[in-house]
Design a protein around this motif. Structure first.
Motif, PDB file in Angstrom:
ATOM      1  N   CYS A   1       8.741  51.787  18.660  1.00  0.00           N
ATOM      2  CA  CYS A   1       9.329  51.907  17.535  1.00  0.00           C
ATOM      3  C   CYS A   1       8.594  51.560  16.333  1.00  0.00           C
ATOM      4  O   CYS A   1       8.459  52.109  15.268  1.00  0.00           O
ATOM      5  N   LEU A   2       7.300  50.704  16.530  1.00  0.00           N
ATOM      6  CA  LEU A   2       6.594  50.139  15.337  1.00  0.00           C
ATOM      7  C   LEU A   2       5.786  51.678  15.071  1.00  0.00           C
ATOM      8  O   LEU A   2       5.461  51.966  14.073  1.00  0.00           O
ATOM      9  N   ILE A   3       5.160  52.154  16.230  1.00  0.00           N
ATOM     10  CA  ILE A   3       4.207  53.323  16.022  1.00  0.00           C
ATOM     11  C   ILE A   3       4.991  54.520  15.444  1.00  0.00           C
ATOM     12  O   ILE A   3       4.607  55.188  14.483  1.00  0.00           O
ATOM     13  N   GLY A   4       6.074  54.904  16.090  1.00  0.00           N
ATOM     14  CA  GLY A   4       6.897  56.169  15.584  1.00  0.00           C
ATOM     15  C   GLY A   4       7.505  55.984  14.242  1.00  0.00           C
ATOM     16  O   GLY A   4       7.427  56.653  13.345  1.00  0.00           O
ATOM     17  N   THR A   5       7.804  54.788  13.851  1.00  0.00           N
ATOM     18  CA  THR A   5       8.385  54.452  12.427  1.00  0.00           C
ATOM     19  C   THR A   5       7.498  54.774  11.449  1.00  0.00           C
ATOM     20  O   THR A   5       7.642  55.523  10.329  1.00  0.00           O
ATOM     21  N   MET A   6       6.359  54.160  11.450  1.00  0.00           N
ATOM     22  CA  MET A   6       5.125  54.331  10.739  1.00  0.00           C
ATOM     23  C   MET A   6       4.814  55.777  10.451  1.00  0.00           C
ATOM     24  O   MET A   6       4.472  56.225   9.238  1.00  0.00           O
ATOM     25  N   VAL A   7       4.490  56.520  11.518  1.00  0.00           N
ATOM     26  CA  VAL A   7       4.294  57.639  11.413  1.00  0.00           C
ATOM     27  C   VAL A   7       5.244  58.489  10.911  1.00  0.00           C
ATOM     28  O   VAL A   7       4.741  59.495   9.871  1.00  0.00           O
TER      29      VAL A   7
END
Length: 302
Positions: free
Chosen positions: A113-119
């Motif tokens: 969630c952290l990686i995908g949301t930032m991207v």
């Protein structure tokens, strides 16, 4: 994982001061009490289960091997759910496996969630060149078979719970990126974002104060749905023997170790498989409820 993306629809555009989008909810949908109860019981079982029976995670007794559930083994000890081929207590190993599955589900999905949301946020709000570069990287990540990544990581690093966390996070983050990018492309043309730009807000401030709060419901829904997917991924990785070390219990490794005894000792595979089924179905039901709860276009189903 594309079906998970399609299951979460973006909120309808209805800007208001402060930059949040509210959906009208005249009624309240009944809470999914049964899935919530199953998840709560699994959590309690994972926390207190190993303390209820005086056996260690890897403690075995060859005289008591392959004891059926609710029977006394050849070692003279009673085993609630039986023993495996090495005489290890199934109940205790299921409890330790529940710890692994729930922890991987929460931590692995949080990392994705952290990686995908930032991207997704950066791809949606920044210029077209950045958007194209980030989305091509997302497409490449989606095109790589998930289990191949897990096997590659296991061959590079020592098998551990951290390796499983990273594997799950790397497998699931592209779904968030595509979903959040699609919503941000709609939201950045809203009046409240335009007013924020006129007021001199920086891109980072617009992301934190205006875009992120509006995509948060979709993130919650997708995360709830993906916990079940993470449980299946962890079980698959452990089944292939590239997850945890051999002396650590997990539901997937228990099924792998018991499959050669399926014709004579059904409980070695049936009981862990039942726990995986209950966990995945409960999280999927909870995610479906959250999807209906947060999607304003499904008001009639509440």
């Amino acid at each position: 994982m594309n079906d998970l993306t399609n299951a979460v629809s973006p909120p309808e555009q209805a800007g208001r001061p402060g930059g949040r989008i509210r959906s009208r909810r005249p009624g309240r949908r009944v809470l999914p009490w049964l899935p919530m109860a199953v998840i709560a019981l699994l959590t309690v079982f994972a926390v207190v289960g190993p303390w209820l029976i005086p056996y260690g995670e890897s403690q075995g007794s060859l005289p008591g091997r392959l004891a059926p559930p609710f029977r006394t083994g050849g070692d003279g000890a009673f085993h609630l759910l039986g023993t495996d081929q090495l005489g290890r207590d199934i109940f205790v190993r299921l409890a330790y496996g529940a710890r692994v599955s729930l922890l991987v589900g929460v931590v692995g999905v949080a990392l994705a969630c952290l990686i995908g949301t930032m991207v997704g946020l950066l791809a949606g709000i920044l210029n077209k060149s950045v958007d194209a570069a980030l989305m091509r990287g997302t497409d490449v990540a989606l095109s790589i078979p998930g289990l191949l990544i897990a096997i590659l990581l296991a061959s590079i690093f020592t098998p551990s719970i951290v390796t499983v966390f990273v594997s799950v996070g790397l497998l699931l983050w592209p779904t968030y990126a595509r979903l959040i990018r699609g919503e941000v492309l709609v939201l950045k043309n809203s009046d409240f974002v335009a007013l924020a730009r006129v007021a001199g807000c920086s891109t980072w401030k617009i992301i934190v104060r205006h875009l992120l709060p509006n995509v948060l419901p979709s993130i919650i829904v997708l995360a709830t749905l993906q916990i079940g997917a993470a449980v299946v991924l962890e079980a698959s990785i452990s089944f292939l023997g590239v997850g945890l070390p051999p002396n650590k219990a997990s539901w997937g490794s228990m099924i792998d170790q018991g499959r050669q005894y399926m014709s004579t000792s059904w409980w070695l595979t049936a009981i862990p498989g039942l726990f995986i089924f209950l966990a995945v179905m409960s999280f999927n039901a909870l995610g479906d409820w959250a999807r209906v709860r947060f999607d304003p276009r499904l008001e009639g189903r509440r």
